[in-house]
Design a protein around this motif. Structure first.
Motif, PDB file in Angstrom:
ATOM      1  N   GLY A  82       0.830  -1.212   0.000  1.00  0.00           N
ATOM      2  CA  GLY A  82       0.000   0.000   0.000  1.00  0.00           C
ATOM      3  C   GLY A  82       0.853   1.247   0.000  1.00  0.00           C
ATOM      4  O   GLY A  82       2.085   1.174   0.100  1.00  0.00           O
ATOM      5  N   GLY A  84       2.746   3.627   1.445  1.00  0.00           N
ATOM      6  CA  GLY A  84       3.335   3.780   2.772  1.00  0.00           C
ATOM      7  C   GLY A  84       3.889   5.167   3.001  1.00  0.00           C
ATOM      8  O   GLY A  84       4.255   5.526   4.124  1.00  0.00           O
ATOM      9  N   ARG A 114       4.140  -0.058   7.185  1.00  0.00           N
ATOM     10  CA  ARG A 114       4.917  -1.164   7.759  1.00  0.00           C
ATOM     11  C   ARG A 114       6.092  -0.588   8.568  1.00  0.00           C
ATOM     12  O   ARG A 114       5.883   0.214   9.445  1.00  0.00           O
ATOM     13  N   GLY A 118       7.677   6.826   6.141  1.00  0.00           N
ATOM     14  CA  GLY A 118       6.747   7.680   5.396  1.00  0.00           C
ATOM     15  C   GLY A 118       7.420   8.825   4.646  1.00  0.00           C
ATOM     16  O   GLY A 118       6.749   9.683   4.075  1.00  0.00           O
ATOM     17  N   ASN A 244       4.639  -2.460  -8.619  1.00  0.00           N
ATOM     18  CA  ASN A 244       5.231  -1.308  -9.312  1.00  0.00           C
ATOM     19  C   ASN A 244       4.834  -1.235 -10.781  1.00  0.00           C
ATOM     20  O   ASN A 244       5.370  -0.421 -11.529  1.00  0.00           O
TER      21      ASN A 244
HETATM   22  P1  AMP Z   1       8.925   0.549  -3.462  1.00  0.00           P
HETATM   23  O1  AMP Z   1      10.045  -0.412  -3.323  1.00  0.00           O
HETATM   24  O2  AMP Z   1       9.314   1.995  -3.431  1.00  0.00           O
HETATM   25  O3  AMP Z   1       8.008   0.225  -4.599  1.00  0.00           O
HETATM   26  O4  AMP Z   1       8.044   0.365  -2.122  1.00  0.00           O
HETATM   27  C1  AMP Z   1       7.476  -0.853  -1.722  1.00  0.00           C
HETATM   28  C2  AMP Z   1       6.519  -0.621  -0.597  1.00  0.00           C
HETATM   29  O5  AMP Z   1       7.195  -0.052   0.530  1.00  0.00           O
HETATM   30  C3  AMP Z   1       5.382   0.337  -0.907  1.00  0.00           C
HETATM   31  O6  AMP Z   1       4.257  -0.115  -0.213  1.00  0.00           O
HETATM   32  C4  AMP Z   1       5.884   1.651  -0.365  1.00  0.00           C
HETATM   33  O7  AMP Z   1       4.852   2.546  -0.051  1.00  0.00           O
HETATM   34  C5  AMP Z   1       6.620   1.187   0.883  1.00  0.00           C
HETATM   35  N1  AMP Z   1       7.681   2.117   1.292  1.00  0.00           N
HETATM   36  C6  AMP Z   1       8.858   2.335   0.661  1.00  0.00           C
HETATM   37  N2  AMP Z   1       9.590   3.253   1.345  1.00  0.00           N
HETATM   38  C7  AMP Z   1       8.844   3.627   2.405  1.00  0.00           C
HETATM   39  C8  AMP Z   1       9.033   4.545   3.482  1.00  0.00           C
HETATM   40  N3  AMP Z   1      10.145   5.260   3.613  1.00  0.00           N
HETATM   41  N4  AMP Z   1       8.039   4.660   4.383  1.00  0.00           N
HETATM   42  C9  AMP Z   1       6.922   3.942   4.285  1.00  0.00           C
HETATM   43  N5  AMP Z   1       6.682   3.058   3.309  1.00  0.00           N
HETATM   44  C10 AMP Z   1       7.622   2.904   2.386  1.00  0.00           C
END
Ligand code: AMP
Ligand code: MG
Length: 481
Positions: A82, A84, A114, A118, A244
């Motif tokens: 979701g 995040g 998680r 954020g 993604n």
């Molecule tokens: P990504 O690898 O950027 O596609 O992220 C995978 C998942 O991790 C997604 O649900 C993102 O929203 C979450 N996510 C990545 N970085 C963060 C962060 N710094 N804080 C919260 N959620 C994150």
């Protein structure tokens, strides 16, 4: 702005309403005014871009929300993911009457964060900002961004980094992983959700005898076209997880991506990808794997007139469009880059011979095509250890082009071969200066990458034109962002 909100009409089980947590001490990073105008931003909105791109100003017309989705990451079921750290803050109409999502990235933690904080760091924000712009200018459908802000406030990654916030735009934020979440956790929403996806993004499919099959086929074909275009410009996404990829087939979620420099199809750009799942050469088959995995989520939508096995077969048949669509677009694009006629039986083999030379001689992908376009054959040959292989390629190349309208083929080449791509070291230099509050290099790259097919001697610098020498260590990029 002209609002056209629709995601918030879905069941509230699919999102969580919340306001962004503004970026403290936000300062202007970069603003894409042409895009803001394309999105019908008023002068007042344009004036307020720093407030909008730092979460200080939201819109009464739309209550911001974080979406829930799931996904397969590096081939493994990852369960609920979701938004995040991102929020959908508006859905608006652009000048072409297309609905565009405004999504604020780095906007604070959500129920889907998680372990994450954020936040987004300036480094990855600049990489995403410039990559979206570069791909759009190269004609690869992609998310983009109106602007980003940065702050002195630190965000902890491997080291303490500067925080940032970016306003991303995309025709869609519905990921393959949305279907995975619904199917796994809230199956009763699947029928309505799919119906809305078709209405919003593929309305023509509603006229088909089986709208769901027509929709699946379109998603598959759009994804195949997107990946063919990635291969043609040498783009490696780096994290092709099912969360993604979106259902419209536009590139989304840049992290450890890379534009390939020396032609190494098995090059691992993402240093977090220990097994090389997402190398450049794997992308077409990973796209197929992701779509196959996605189609399983449509199995419960079996219409009354099908039995379950027939329905599964019908869904599997949709996937049969993937490979021919990919190959058609890849071959056509490669012939265009080569200046070869698509109808000639030897064109594709000739293109492959050229790529084999680039691979064995470790030549720069982008510059080699420009040299071919400029007919600098001797320069290419001088860079080759195996000069015979190049001579034999060249004689085949000349023999195919001899009886053709080469002026027309040359004109096609100029539309297909960029002078400039976003090399990792170019982005890295812009990041290092921006971290010291100097955004001039971000701006120079932004301008240069606005017209990648046009030679811009006044703006370019030598390091834009090729890889760093092979004894200089590569810029390391990982999933940390
Ligand atoms: P990504 O690898 O950027 O596609 O992220 C995978 C998942 O991790 C997604 O649900 C993102 O929203 C979450 N996510 C990545 N970085 C963060 C962060 N710094 N804080 C919260 N959620 C994150
Ligand atoms: Mg993601």
């Amino acid at each position: 702005m002209q609002f056209n909100s629709h995601y918030n009409t879905l069941s509230p089980k699919l999102y969580h309403h919340q306001q962004p947590l503004p970026l403290k001490g936000a300062k202007a990073g970069h603003f894409n005014i042409a895009l803001a105008k394309q999105l019908n931003w008023s002068d007042e909105d344009i004036q307020a871009w720093v407030e909008i791109c730092s979460g200080q100003k939201t819109f009464a017309e739309f209550e911001p929300l974080a979406m829930v989705y799931a996904g397969h990451q590096f081939g493994q079921w990852a369960g609920q993911l979701g938004d995040g750290r991102g929020l959908l803050i508006a859905q608006i109409l652009d000048k072409n009457h297309q609905t565009i999502d405004l999504h604020l990235k780095g906007a604070g933690s959500t129920p889907y964060s998680r372990m994450g904080d954020g936040r987004a760091v300036l480094r990855s924000t600049i990489r995403e900002y410039l990559a979206g712009h570069a791909l759009n200018s190269l004609g690869v459908v992609s998310s983009n961004a109106v602007g980003f802000t940065s702050s002195d406030q630190g965000v902890q990654r491997e080291k303490l980094e500067r925080g940032a916030m970016m306003l991303r735009t995309s025709d869609c934020h519905i990921r393959l992983g949305h279907f995975e979440w619904i199917n796994q956790y809230q199956g009763d929403l699947l029928t309505e959700f799919t119906q809305k996806c078709i209405e919003w993004h593929y309305p023509k499919c509603l006229e088909a005898e089986q709208p769901i099959l027509a929709f699946a086929t379109q998603v598959i074909q759009n994804t195949a076209v997107m990946i063919a275009k990635w291969q043609l410009v040498g783009f490696a996404h780096g994290v092709m997880n099912t969360d993604n990829l979106n259902i419209t087939g536009s590139t989304l979620d840049f992290g450890p991506y890379g534009f390939m420099e020396r032609f190494r199809p098995n090059w691992i750009n993402n240093h977090s990808d220990h097994h090389g799942r997402y190398t450049y050469q794997q992308q077409p088959s990973i796209g197929h794997w992701n779509l196959w995995n996605w189609l399983n989520n449509l199995v419960p939508l079996c219409p009354a007139e099908f039995d379950k096995e027939q329905w599964k077969d019908a869904l599997a048949t949709c996937l049969e469009h993937y490979e021919p669509t990919f190959l058609e677009h890849y071959k056509m694009g490669l012939n265009q880059k080569m200046g070869l006629p698509s109808f000639h039986k030897d064109s594709f083999d000739c293109a492959m011979a050229f790529l084999r030379i680039l691979q064995s001689e470790q030549l720069d992908y982008t510059q080699s095509f420009i040299r071919l376009q400029n007919k600098e054959y001797e320069t290419i040959k001088d860079d080759c250890l195996d000069r015979r292989a190049f001579e034999s390629f060249l004689s085949l190349y000349d023999s195919i082009r001899k009886h053709q309208d080469t002026a027309e083929l040359d004109a096609e080449m100029q539309k297909a071969n960029p002078h400039y791509i976003l090399r990792n070291h170019m982005a890295q230099k812009a990041i290092e200066l921006a971290e010291a509050n100097d955004f001039s290099e971000v701006d120079r790259l932004f301008q240069l990458l606005s017209q990648p097919f046009k030679k811009q001697p006044d703006l370019e610098q030598p390091q834009d034109l090729g890889p760093l020498p092979s004894d200089v260590p590569e810029v390391m990029v990982s999933c940390s962002s």
